[in-house]
Design an enzyme around this catalytic site. Structure first.
Site, PDB file in Angstrom:
ATOM      1  N   GLU A 131      -7.139  60.372  -4.142  1.00 13.70           N
ATOM      2  CA  GLU A 131      -6.467  59.364  -4.983  1.00 13.70           C
ATOM      3  C   GLU A 131      -5.228  58.862  -4.245  1.00 13.70           C
ATOM      4  O   GLU A 131      -4.776  59.505  -3.294  1.00 13.70           O
ATOM      5  CB  GLU A 131      -6.036  60.004  -6.312  1.00 13.70           C
ATOM      6  CG  GLU A 131      -7.205  60.570  -7.085  1.00 13.70           C
ATOM      7  CD  GLU A 131      -6.791  61.131  -8.439  1.00 13.70           C
ATOM      8  OE1 GLU A 131      -5.562  61.157  -8.738  1.00 13.70           O
ATOM      9  OE2 GLU A 131      -7.685  61.530  -9.188  1.00 13.70           O
ATOM     10  N   PRO A 132      -4.667  57.752  -4.707  1.00 16.94           N
ATOM     11  CA  PRO A 132      -3.452  57.270  -4.039  1.00 16.94           C
ATOM     12  C   PRO A 132      -2.368  58.358  -3.992  1.00 16.94           C
ATOM     13  O   PRO A 132      -1.629  58.449  -3.019  1.00 16.94           O
ATOM     14  CB  PRO A 132      -3.020  56.085  -4.910  1.00 16.94           C
ATOM     15  CG  PRO A 132      -4.296  55.596  -5.527  1.00 16.94           C
ATOM     16  CD  PRO A 132      -5.141  56.824  -5.739  1.00 16.94           C
ATOM     17  N   THR A 162     -15.640  56.544   0.964  1.00 16.12           N
ATOM     18  CA  THR A 162     -16.727  56.029   1.813  1.00 16.12           C
ATOM     19  C   THR A 162     -17.930  55.672   0.936  1.00 16.12           C
ATOM     20  O   THR A 162     -18.305  56.455   0.064  1.00 16.12           O
ATOM     21  CB  THR A 162     -17.114  57.089   2.864  1.00 16.12           C
ATOM     22  OG1 THR A 162     -15.928  57.469   3.568  1.00 16.12           O
ATOM     23  CG2 THR A 162     -18.137  56.537   3.857  1.00 16.12           C
ATOM     24  N   GLU A 244     -19.029  70.079   5.308  1.00 18.16           N
ATOM     25  CA  GLU A 244     -18.438  68.779   5.647  1.00 18.16           C
ATOM     26  C   GLU A 244     -17.666  68.869   6.965  1.00 18.16           C
ATOM     27  O   GLU A 244     -17.766  68.000   7.829  1.00 18.16           O
ATOM     28  CB  GLU A 244     -17.490  68.332   4.518  1.00 18.16           C
ATOM     29  CG  GLU A 244     -16.809  67.015   4.812  1.00 18.16           C
ATOM     30  CD  GLU A 244     -15.844  66.550   3.723  1.00 18.16           C
ATOM     31  OE1 GLU A 244     -15.757  67.235   2.671  1.00 18.16           O
ATOM     32  OE2 GLU A 244     -15.184  65.522   3.925  1.00 18.16           O
ATOM     33  N   ARG A 245     -16.944  69.946   7.141  1.00 19.92           N
ATOM     34  CA  ARG A 245     -16.138  70.094   8.366  1.00 19.92           C
ATOM     35  C   ARG A 245     -17.006  70.386   9.579  1.00 19.92           C
ATOM     36  O   ARG A 245     -16.739  69.885  10.679  1.00 19.92           O
ATOM     37  CB  ARG A 245     -15.074  71.182   8.147  1.00 19.92           C
ATOM     38  CG  ARG A 245     -14.006  70.655   7.226  1.00 19.92           C
ATOM     39  CD  ARG A 245     -13.060  71.655   6.648  1.00 19.92           C
ATOM     40  NE  ARG A 245     -12.252  70.954   5.641  1.00 19.92           N
ATOM     41  CZ  ARG A 245     -11.508  71.547   4.735  1.00 19.92           C
ATOM     42  NH1 ARG A 245     -11.430  72.866   4.690  1.00 19.92           N
ATOM     43  NH2 ARG A 245     -10.826  70.825   3.874  1.00 19.92           N
ATOM     44  N   ARG A 270     -18.615  51.408  39.187  1.00 17.09           N
ATOM     45  CA  ARG A 270     -17.459  50.530  39.370  1.00 17.09           C
ATOM     46  C   ARG A 270     -16.727  50.907  40.660  1.00 17.09           C
ATOM     47  O   ARG A 270     -16.401  52.077  40.869  1.00 17.09           O
ATOM     48  CB  ARG A 270     -16.527  50.676  38.151  1.00 17.09           C
ATOM     49  CG  ARG A 270     -15.238  49.930  38.257  1.00 17.09           C
ATOM     50  CD  ARG A 270     -15.395  48.492  37.885  1.00 17.09           C
ATOM     51  NE  ARG A 270     -14.124  47.779  37.948  1.00 17.09           N
ATOM     52  CZ  ARG A 270     -14.042  46.473  37.974  1.00 17.09           C
ATOM     53  NH1 ARG A 270     -15.137  45.717  37.911  1.00 17.09           N
ATOM     54  NH2 ARG A 270     -12.868  45.872  38.034  1.00 17.09           N
ATOM     55  N   GLN A 281     -10.229  60.973  43.707  1.00 13.99           N
ATOM     56  CA  GLN A 281     -10.138  62.349  43.196  1.00 13.99           C
ATOM     57  C   GLN A 281      -9.546  62.429  41.780  1.00 13.99           C
ATOM     58  O   GLN A 281      -9.998  63.216  40.947  1.00 13.99           O
ATOM     59  CB  GLN A 281      -9.307  63.203  44.154  1.00 13.99           C
ATOM     60  CG  GLN A 281      -9.414  64.678  43.857  1.00 13.99           C
ATOM     61  CD  GLN A 281      -8.587  65.506  44.810  1.00 13.99           C
ATOM     62  OE1 GLN A 281      -7.419  65.209  45.068  1.00 13.99           O
ATOM     63  NE2 GLN A 281      -9.189  66.531  45.364  1.00 13.99           N
ATOM     64  N   GLY A 342      -9.443  47.259  32.045  1.00 13.52           N
ATOM     65  CA  GLY A 342      -9.355  46.139  31.093  1.00 13.52           C
ATOM     66  C   GLY A 342     -10.597  46.037  30.229  1.00 13.52           C
ATOM     67  O   GLY A 342     -10.513  45.716  29.034  1.00 13.52           O
ATOM     68  N   GLU A 369      -3.383  69.174  10.173  1.00 15.36           N
ATOM     69  CA  GLU A 369      -2.305  70.004   9.615  1.00 15.36           C
ATOM     70  C   GLU A 369      -2.862  70.944   8.544  1.00 15.36           C
ATOM     71  O   GLU A 369      -2.455  72.113   8.454  1.00 15.36           O
ATOM     72  CB  GLU A 369      -1.197  69.122   9.018  1.00 15.36           C
ATOM     73  CG  GLU A 369      -0.365  68.360  10.044  1.00 15.36           C
ATOM     74  CD  GLU A 369      -1.083  67.154  10.645  1.00 15.36           C
ATOM     75  OE1 GLU A 369      -2.100  66.701  10.069  1.00 15.36           O
ATOM     76  OE2 GLU A 369      -0.643  66.677  11.715  1.00 15.36           O
TER      77      GLU A 369
HETATM   78  C1  LIG Z   1     -11.943  56.239   6.619  1.00 13.77           C
HETATM   79  C2  LIG Z   1     -11.710  57.280   5.575  1.00 13.77           C
HETATM   80  C3  LIG Z   1     -12.785  57.707   4.797  1.00 13.77           C
HETATM   81  C4  LIG Z   1     -12.570  58.648   3.783  1.00 13.77           C
HETATM   82  N1  LIG Z   1     -13.616  58.995   2.950  1.00 13.77           N
HETATM   83  C5  LIG Z   1     -13.366  59.760   1.843  1.00 13.77           C
HETATM   84  C6  LIG Z   1     -14.385  59.991   0.859  1.00 13.77           C
HETATM   85  O1  LIG Z   1     -15.532  59.543   1.011  1.00 13.77           O
HETATM   86  N2  LIG Z   1     -14.063  60.682  -0.258  1.00 13.77           N
HETATM   87  C7  LIG Z   1     -12.824  61.189  -0.464  1.00 13.77           C
HETATM   88  O2  LIG Z   1     -12.602  61.812  -1.499  1.00 13.77           O
HETATM   89  N3  LIG Z   1     -11.819  61.016   0.461  1.00 13.77           N
HETATM   90  C8  LIG Z   1     -12.068  60.300   1.595  1.00 13.77           C
HETATM   91  N4  LIG Z   1     -11.067  60.084   2.516  1.00 13.77           N
HETATM   92  C9  LIG Z   1      -9.749  60.633   2.256  1.00 13.77           C
HETATM   93  C10 LIG Z   1      -9.295  61.721   3.225  1.00 13.77           C
HETATM   94  O3  LIG Z   1      -9.960  62.909   2.940  1.00 13.77           O
HETATM   95  C11 LIG Z   1      -7.773  61.836   3.105  1.00 13.77           C
HETATM   96  O4  LIG Z   1      -7.212  60.645   3.665  1.00 13.77           O
HETATM   97  C12 LIG Z   1      -7.217  63.060   3.785  1.00 13.77           C
HETATM   98  O5  LIG Z   1      -7.606  64.226   3.103  1.00 13.77           O
HETATM   99  C13 LIG Z   1      -5.684  63.031   3.863  1.00 13.77           C
HETATM  100  O6  LIG Z   1      -5.114  62.774   2.621  1.00 13.77           O
HETATM  101  P1  LIG Z   1      -4.000  61.625   2.460  1.00 13.77           P
HETATM  102  O7  LIG Z   1      -4.534  60.409   3.115  1.00 13.77           O
HETATM  103  O8  LIG Z   1      -3.616  61.530   1.027  1.00 13.77           O
HETATM  104  O9  LIG Z   1      -2.765  62.129   3.297  1.00 13.77           O
HETATM  105  P2  LIG Z   1      -1.606  63.105   2.772  1.00 13.77           P
HETATM  106  O10 LIG Z   1      -2.205  64.275   2.100  1.00 13.77           O
HETATM  107  O11 LIG Z   1      -0.601  62.317   2.029  1.00 13.77           O
HETATM  108  O12 LIG Z   1      -0.988  63.582   4.155  1.00 13.77           O
HETATM  109  C14 LIG Z   1      -0.143  62.749   4.966  1.00 13.77           C
HETATM  110  C15 LIG Z   1       0.165  63.500   6.256  1.00 13.77           C
HETATM  111  O13 LIG Z   1       0.868  64.696   5.954  1.00 13.77           O
HETATM  112  C16 LIG Z   1       0.165  65.822   6.435  1.00 13.77           C
HETATM  113  N5  LIG Z   1       0.327  66.939   5.489  1.00 13.77           N
HETATM  114  C17 LIG Z   1      -0.056  66.967   4.190  1.00 13.77           C
HETATM  115  N6  LIG Z   1       0.244  68.152   3.651  1.00 13.77           N
HETATM  116  C18 LIG Z   1       0.835  68.892   4.629  1.00 13.77           C
HETATM  117  C19 LIG Z   1       1.353  70.210   4.695  1.00 13.77           C
HETATM  118  N7  LIG Z   1       1.282  71.054   3.663  1.00 13.77           N
HETATM  119  N8  LIG Z   1       1.899  70.616   5.865  1.00 13.77           N
HETATM  120  C20 LIG Z   1       1.942  69.781   6.940  1.00 13.77           C
HETATM  121  N9  LIG Z   1       1.454  68.538   6.942  1.00 13.77           N
HETATM  122  C21 LIG Z   1       0.911  68.098   5.802  1.00 13.77           C
HETATM  123  C22 LIG Z   1      -1.269  65.377   6.557  1.00 13.77           C
HETATM  124  O14 LIG Z   1      -1.989  66.143   7.492  1.00 13.77           O
HETATM  125  C23 LIG Z   1      -1.092  63.948   7.002  1.00 13.77           C
HETATM  126  O15 LIG Z   1      -0.871  63.911   8.391  1.00 13.77           O
HETATM  127  C24 LIG Z   1     -11.273  59.185   3.570  1.00 13.77           C
HETATM  128  C25 LIG Z   1     -10.213  58.774   4.388  1.00 13.77           C
HETATM  129  C26 LIG Z   1     -10.415  57.822   5.365  1.00 13.77           C
HETATM  130  C27 LIG Z   1      -9.234  57.389   6.179  1.00 13.77           C
END
Ligand SMILES: Cc1cc2nc3c(=O)[nH]c(=O)nc-3n(C[C@H](O)[C@H](O)[C@H](O)COP(=O)(O)OP(=O)(O)OC[C@H]3O[C@@H](n4cnc5c(N)ncnc54)[C@H](O)[C@@H]3O)c2cc1C
Length: 381
Positions: A131-132, A162, A244-245, A270, A281, A342, A369
């Site tokens: 979520e946002p 996605t 997933e991972r 090239r 090298q 390029g 992270e």
């Molecule tokens: C192209 C794309 C496809 C995606 N598809 C899906 C999908 O299909 N379904 C779905 O549910 N989600 C999806 N996601 C979401 C994705 O899983 C999240 O973007 C991801 O988990 C990170 O969450 P966030 O963007 O809210 O970042 P945040 O959680 O706000 O994190 C921001 C930064 O802070 C770091 N951070 C956060 N907490 C900590 C901590 N405790 N300590 C240190 N660093 C920290 C993070 O690593 C990151 O670098 C997608 C994202 C993208 C970009």
């Protein structure tokens, strides 16, 4: 046919050969256009389904192939050959994140109504967790599902989903208790319809996939679409994270190998200052380092995969595989881009796209992270 070695057997290598042939024949030639159009056609799913590639690990009773995670692993690795991270992501989201929860936790009816049509290439699924205001910190999600007569009313917003525009159903994480935290999360299978709308987002890479925000505005979801136990959603979420991972690690392994092969070929052809690039090298050593990096990525990933299919629940190994491969893949793509000079910066070259696509790896599916945080816990730090 080069054998990839354990945990893969000859049977997997045959599947690899046929999947690769299909991908290179039916998908790869269109990748450039799909990237430019920022969309791959829905028919791709139908074509994959006709080959049995949307249900490799699923039971035959739902139209799957009755295989296991290793068969799926072959497909995930080979999808790198599409040459479009976005297309691979759209397919991957469907087979690796949206449908597994239904397979594992769904009722008979849910398997029949959502899993089986997804395997047949008819219904497209998405997984809506982020979520946002809640990404890494998934337990803070706020999309709510209020109990009403016959079901739930969902209100809230998901983002970065996605397949979020094209999905017929979204496996959605919702809050079902007023208290926050891990305990009050449930999953609903939400069909697109009244109260559910999506908007496509523009991104750095993965251009051909549709990544969307989804708004739920008083969307009614019938009782029978509760997936798994009420308030038991956190367990459901955790249940598929390992796969997933691993899938992300396998995707990186496939992409790194392919990029290395193509770049080595380029460096042999090239010529600068009277010799092939590989004759310098510094370039030769760079390619040697990249080959070692691709090999290391593959070894840690295959080892984690082997443990995973053996039922070891290898949390540390899977986490390490995800962590080690994603940044390494981006760095390898960046180095390959540099070797192309390029040309590497030009849209018509595959490497420019591969570098942009690889940048998602350290962010999505649990960021680097977060992987380190998990390792910190597992390693008792
Ligand atoms: C192209 C794309 C496809 C995606 N598809 C899906 C999908 O299909 N379904 C779905 O549910 N989600 C999806 N996601 C979401 C994705 O899983 C999240 O973007 C991801 O988990 C990170 O969450 P966030 O963007 O809210 O970042 P945040 O959680 O706000 O994190 C921001 C930064 O802070 C770091 N951070 C956060 N907490 C900590 C901590 N405790 N300590 C240190 N660093 C920290 C993070 O690593 C990151 O670098 C997608 C994202 C993208 C970009």
């Amino acid at each position: 046919m080069s054998h990839h070695g354990p945990p893969f057997t000859d049977e997997h290598e045959h599947l690899r050969e046929s999947a690769r042939g299909f991908i290179e024949r039916e998908l790869t030639p269109h990748a450039q256009r799909w990237e430019e159009e920022r969309w791959f056609p829905d028919e791709v799913f139908g074509k994959l389904a006709a080959q049995g590639l949307l249900g490799l690990k699923y039971p035959t009773e739902y139209g799957g192939q009755g295989g296991d995670y290793l068969h799926e692993a072959v497909l995930v690795e080979e999808l790198a050959r599409v040459g479009s991270g976005g297309t691979a992501a759209g397919i991957g989201a469907r087979v690796n994140i949206a449908t597994p929860p239904i397979w594992k936790f769904g009722t008979e009816e849910q398997q029949r109504d959502y899993l089986a049509p997804a395997i047949r290439g008819e219904k497209i699924g998405a997984l809506g967790i982020t979520e946002p205001g809640a990404g890494s910190d998934v337990a803070s999600l706020r999309t709510s599902a209020e109990r009403v007569d016959g079901g739930f009313v969902v209100r809230g917003e998901k983002t970065y989903i996605t397949n979020g525009v094209r999905a017929d159903f979204i496996v959605t994480a919702v809050r079902t208790t007023p208290e926050g935290g891990h305990g009050g999360i449930s999953f609903l299978i939400v069909e697109r319809g009244e109260g559910v709308s999506s908007a496509k987002l523009k991104k750095l890479g993965w251009a051909a996939s549709d990544t969307a925000t989804i708004a739920y505005e008083d969307a009614f979801v019938p009782e029978e679409n509760l997936l798994g136990e009420l308030h038991g959603g956190f367990k459901l979420m955790m249940a598929n994270f390992q796969w997933e991972r691993l899938a992300m690690a396998l995707g990186a392994v496939g992409a790194m190998r392919l990029a290395w092969e193509r770049t080595a070929e380029f460096a042999r052809e090239r010529r600068t200052f009277g010799r092939a690039l590989a004759g310098h090298q510094v370039i030769r050593h760079r390619l040697a380092d990249l080959a070692a990096s691709a090999y290391a990525a593959r070894c840690v990933t295959y080892d984690a995969l082997r443990r995973f299919v053996a039922g070891e629940e290898p949390l540390a190994e899977v986490t390490m595989a995800k962590l080690l491969t994603q940044r390494a893949s981006f760095e390898l793509m960046d180095a390959c881009l540099q070797i192309h000079g390029g040309a590497g910066y030009m849209r018509e070259y595959w490497v420019e796209r591969a570098a942009r696509d690889a940048r998602l790896g350290p962010i999505g599916g649990g960021s680097d992270e977060i992987m380190r945080e998990i390792l910190g816990r597992v390693l008792g730090l």
